[in-house]
Design an enzyme around this catalytic site. Structure first.
Site, PDB file in Angstrom:
ATOM      1  CB  SER A 124      -1.058   0.112   1.138  1.00 41.36           C
ATOM      2  OG  SER A 124      -0.152  -0.158   2.501  1.00 41.36           O
ATOM      3  CD  GLU A 159      -2.811   3.762  -5.966  1.00 37.59           C
ATOM      4  OE1 GLU A 159      -2.853   5.217  -5.868  1.00 37.59           O
ATOM      5  OE2 GLU A 159      -2.256   3.121  -5.154  1.00 37.59           O
ATOM      6  CG  ASN A 198      -3.604   4.155   0.678  1.00 40.02           C
ATOM      7  OD1 ASN A 198      -4.805   4.434   0.757  1.00 40.02           O
ATOM      8  ND2 ASN A 198      -3.165   2.955   0.853  1.00 40.02           N
TER       9      ASN A 198
END
Length: 800
Positions: A124, A159, A198
């Site tokens: 992430s 992504e 994020n």
């Protein structure tokens, strides 16, 4: 570009994300090997992976299209099964966010990876370049980041992140696979901490927590203000944090803290990345959110409580936005932002502050984190459920005016940091164009130019791809060549070979006007085209029949007055089935009631994966009257061997109609019989029209002939009596109401053929007449009238 053929995928790590990525892969028919550590206790060595696979069947929202798909995931462990990697074309690592653990795993698996396989890390926010550094030189060009959002089945965003060594072709091949096979929206991100979504999203959540404290707002008020009212996910801010997990959120925050300080990137927003004291306190006492039952919210029985940070205790939740602010948020963008900024209401000031903070943040960081503003807006839409990305909203509200407001707040010390807006905001191409999105492309701060969308071959499959505001995207309902149009249907063609019929009525409800338009579309298609596709460019195929449109006739003539209109609807359905050209239903979103009936009467269905299909008429006190029950009876006869008892083949269809069961995916709808094995399931909604047109042409090229009208056997009175007996038990046991019993009995009468011997041959017209008779009799029933009026007034079913 050569096609990247993914025959099997290995997922390394059977935790929450790894297992759910595996689930989504088998949803789209990609075999998976799910690896985890070997079990050190009693039992099978792959017990960790086995437990994760079993747990997939219990999770809500369901990661699997149907529970049976779990069997397609092969459990494995790193001690016994590394040889299985040699057969995998794609390896996705999804273990915990620890750099040292990931590097150790890569060293362990590298010797077993096939020489052509792509290797990707589902991190992430860790550096993809640092992760790839440990890999052998022959694997480095095939290594990249692939960041799925949780839950992977439902979140659109993926992504992709390259390292300096990643071959461009590898990323192109992976993007094509993720788009078409997995049905995702791909955004290419730079290898910066937390990438795009994020990075912007968590910075925004931290800003929201800070501004909420500044303005003294409670978590439930903040969530009401930052949810649907602001065009964002309904969970708002604090509830989203609970769902994600407060420990997970803290980890993403730590990535910002560890990588963006004065010693590293010297991010001007660095001081705002501190872990909020309220978040730290919750984590310290183990209140990690939804997964442990307490976080910013806590559920006690049926009561929802919220955290009161001042006392660190939970109090009743339920406070909502001030009506004044609620009215402001319904205004057009320019007026909305002006009123929020100028209002003295603390809630309005709070909303302006978080929007200003977002505009400020994305402008300052655009050059560092993304190739263009388009990637930022798509990332926030697909990853955080926003209707508009931050750049889109800014542009929509008036680019230069909003920029001046943000600058004034920065100069006045009201913003999160003193960093000025970049010069490109106020002068040059962006200022002249009135924003970052133009028909020529979206602004790249790094390249100082407008960058067009990707022209990869995979995007040729999207006739009308999702677009950003200002990009000059064409309106599908104003495209192509129009062949016919009435108030509720547009008939048109893109290529001069296949006719497209688009229902334009609200919720695409089927009224007499829609019936007329679809019949006209059939006439046009049969007169000189290869086929007919029924498609609309939103997430509604059709929500059913338009009962309100029939109300004047009903008020004047009662149920018997509706019979002729019902007959016209049924006749249209039969025209679809027996048309001289192939008819294809391109189903996206909801296809309920009459929408389901329209779909099943087409020659073929092309169905978006996340579609909801079912006969739901019982909810308004009716039975399916547009041929749905006739379809169930005919399908049972087609599936049963000659001379066999039809009841076992009829039972599931009857139950689905009587209980108004809706397939919550194309795969579930296939189990219910509304989608056939021969139909096409399309993972990406924007490829639906392309595939439907292709299918219509393929059917025509194969020498399409409509099915011959034929007699078929029905189950008869004994089967009806068997069903009736089970219904009596349900009624007497209090599981269904008397009116539900009455409706279900009429449904049983139709699907079994009524008072006939088992095996009696009937026509579709015979069963349609039964449908019509019972449908109209129910219209005259007071209990049904209560349900219809309740639905029209409240939008919710009445269970009387």
């Amino acid at each position: 570009m050569s096609r990247f053929n993914v025959r099997k995928v290995a997922v390394l790590g059977a935790g929450v994300m790894g297992a759910q990525i595996a689930a989504h892969l088998v949803n789209v028919n990609v075999p998976v090997v799910l690896f985890d550590l070997p079990n050190s206790k009693e039992g099978p060595k792959s017990a960790i992976a086995l437990k994760a696979i079993e747990n997939l069947k219990k999770l809500k929202p369901a990661p699997l299209g149907t529970p049976e798909l779990a069997a397609r995931i092969q459990p494995a462990n790193y001690e016994e099964h590394l040889d299985l990697l040699k057969d995998c074309d794609l390896v996705i690592e999804a273990i915990a966010e620890r750099m040292d653990w990931k590097l150790d795993l890569y060293t362990r698996v590298a010797p077993f990876i096939a020489p052509h396989a792509i290797v990707a890390s589902n991190t992430s926010g860790l550096s993809i370049s640092k992760l790839g550094a440990v890999l052998p030189e022959d694997i480095k060009p095939r290594f990249c980041g692939i960041h799925f959002f949780n839950p992977p089945r439902y979140m659109a965003l993926v992504e992709l992140i390259a390292t300096p060594a990643t071959q461009p072709l590898v990323l192109d091949q992976l993007e094509a696979f993720v788009t078409t096979t997995l049905g995702k929206g791909v955004v290419r991100a730079k290898d910066t901490p937390n990438f795009i979504a994020n990075r912007v999203g968590i910075a925004g959540m931290l800003a929201t927590i800070h501004e909420a404290s500044q303005f003294g707002l409670s978590v439930d008020v903040v969530d009401d203000l930052t949810g649907k009212k602001l065009g964002r996910a309904s969970s708002g801010t604090f509830r989203t944090a609970d769902v994600v997990g407060l420990d997970t959120m803290a980890h993403v925050i730590k990535t910002l803290q560890d990588n963006l300080g004065p010693e590293q990137a010297n991010d001007p927003f660095y001081p705002s990345y501190g872990t909020p004291p309220v978040l730290a306190a919750l984590i310290e006492k183990g209140a990690l959110g939804q997964k442990v039952g307490a976080g910013f919210y806590k559920k006690e029985g049926k009561a929802i409580l919220r955290l009161d940070p001042a006392t660190a205790s939970y109090v009743p939740a339920g406070k909502t936005a001030d009506p004044l602010v609620e009215r402001i948020l319904k205004k057009p963008a320019a007026e909305r932002l002006k009123l929020l900024r100028e209002s003295s209401n603390p809630q309005a000031q709070f909303v302006w502050a978080i929007l200003r903070d977002a505009f400020h943040y994305v402008a300052v960081h655009l050059a560092d984190i993304a190739d263009s503003a388009r990637e930022v807006d798509f990332a926030m839409r697909w990853g955080f459920g926003m209707k508009q990305g931050p750049f889109e909203l800014w542009q929509d509200a008036g680019w230069l005016q909003v920029a001046e407001w943000v600058k004034a707040d920065i100069d006045a010390g009201k913003a999160l940091c003193a960093a000025p807006l970049p010069a490109w905001v106020f002068e040059g191409p962006v200022a002249e164009a009135g924003g970052v999105h133009t028909p020529a492309g979206s602004w790249s701060a790094a390249q100082s130019t407008f960058v067009p969308r990707s022209n990869l071959p995979v995007y040729a499959r999207q006739h009308f791809p999702e677009s950003v505001l200002g990009s000059g995207a064409v309106d599908p309902l104003k495209s192509g060549t129009e062949l016919f149009k009435n108030d509720e249907v547009r008939v048109w063609t893109l290529d001069g070979e296949v006719v497209i019929a688009s229902i334009t009525a609200k919720l695409h409800l089927i009224s007499p006007t829609v019936t007329e338009g679809l019949l006209k579309a059939l006439d046009i298609a049969e007169a000189g085209y290869q086929g007919l596709v029924i498609w609309s460019p939103d997430d509604v195929f059709s929500a059913g029949a338009n009962l309100e449109a029939l109300m004047p006739v009903f008020m004047k003539h009662g149920g018997k007055g509706i019979a002729p209109e019902e007959k016209k609807l049924q006749d249209m359905m039969l025209r679809m089935r027996y048309a001289a050209v192939p008819t294809v239903a391109a189903v996206r979103g909801i296809a309920l009631g009459g929408g389901c009936e329209l779909a099943v009467h087409c020659a073929q269905r092309v169905v978006a994966m996340e579609s909801y299909v079912g006969l739901v008429e019982v909810g308004v006190g009716l039975l399916p009257g547009g041929g749905g029950l006739t379809y169930i009876a005919r399908r049972a006869a087609e599936r049963a061997p000659a001379g066999a008892d039809l009841l076992p083949f009829l039972k599931d269809g009857f139950q689905a109609a009587a209980m108004a069961t809706v397939g919550t995916s194309a795969l579930e709808s296939r189990k219910l019989g509304y989608v056939l094995d021969s139909d096409i399931v399309v993972p990406h909604k924007d490829e639906l029209l392309f595939v439907a047109i292709s299918q219509a042409k393929a059917l025509a090229a194969a020498g399409w002939r409509a099915p011959a009208k034929a007699l078929f056997p029905v189950a008869g009175r004994n089967a009806k009596a068997t069903i009736q007996a089970s219904l009596v038990g349900m009624r007497d046991g209090g599981f269904i109401s008397k009116h539900d019993f009455h409706i279900a009995s009429l449904i049983a009468d139709v699907v079994t053929g009524g008072d006939l011997d088992a095996g009696t041959l009937v026509t579709e017209d015979y069963l349609l007449a039964l449908e019509r008779k019972h449908f109209c009799s129910l219209l005259d029933h007071p209990k049904t009238q209560e349900r219809i009026m309740g639905m029209l007034q409240t939008g919710k079913p009445v269970r009387n």
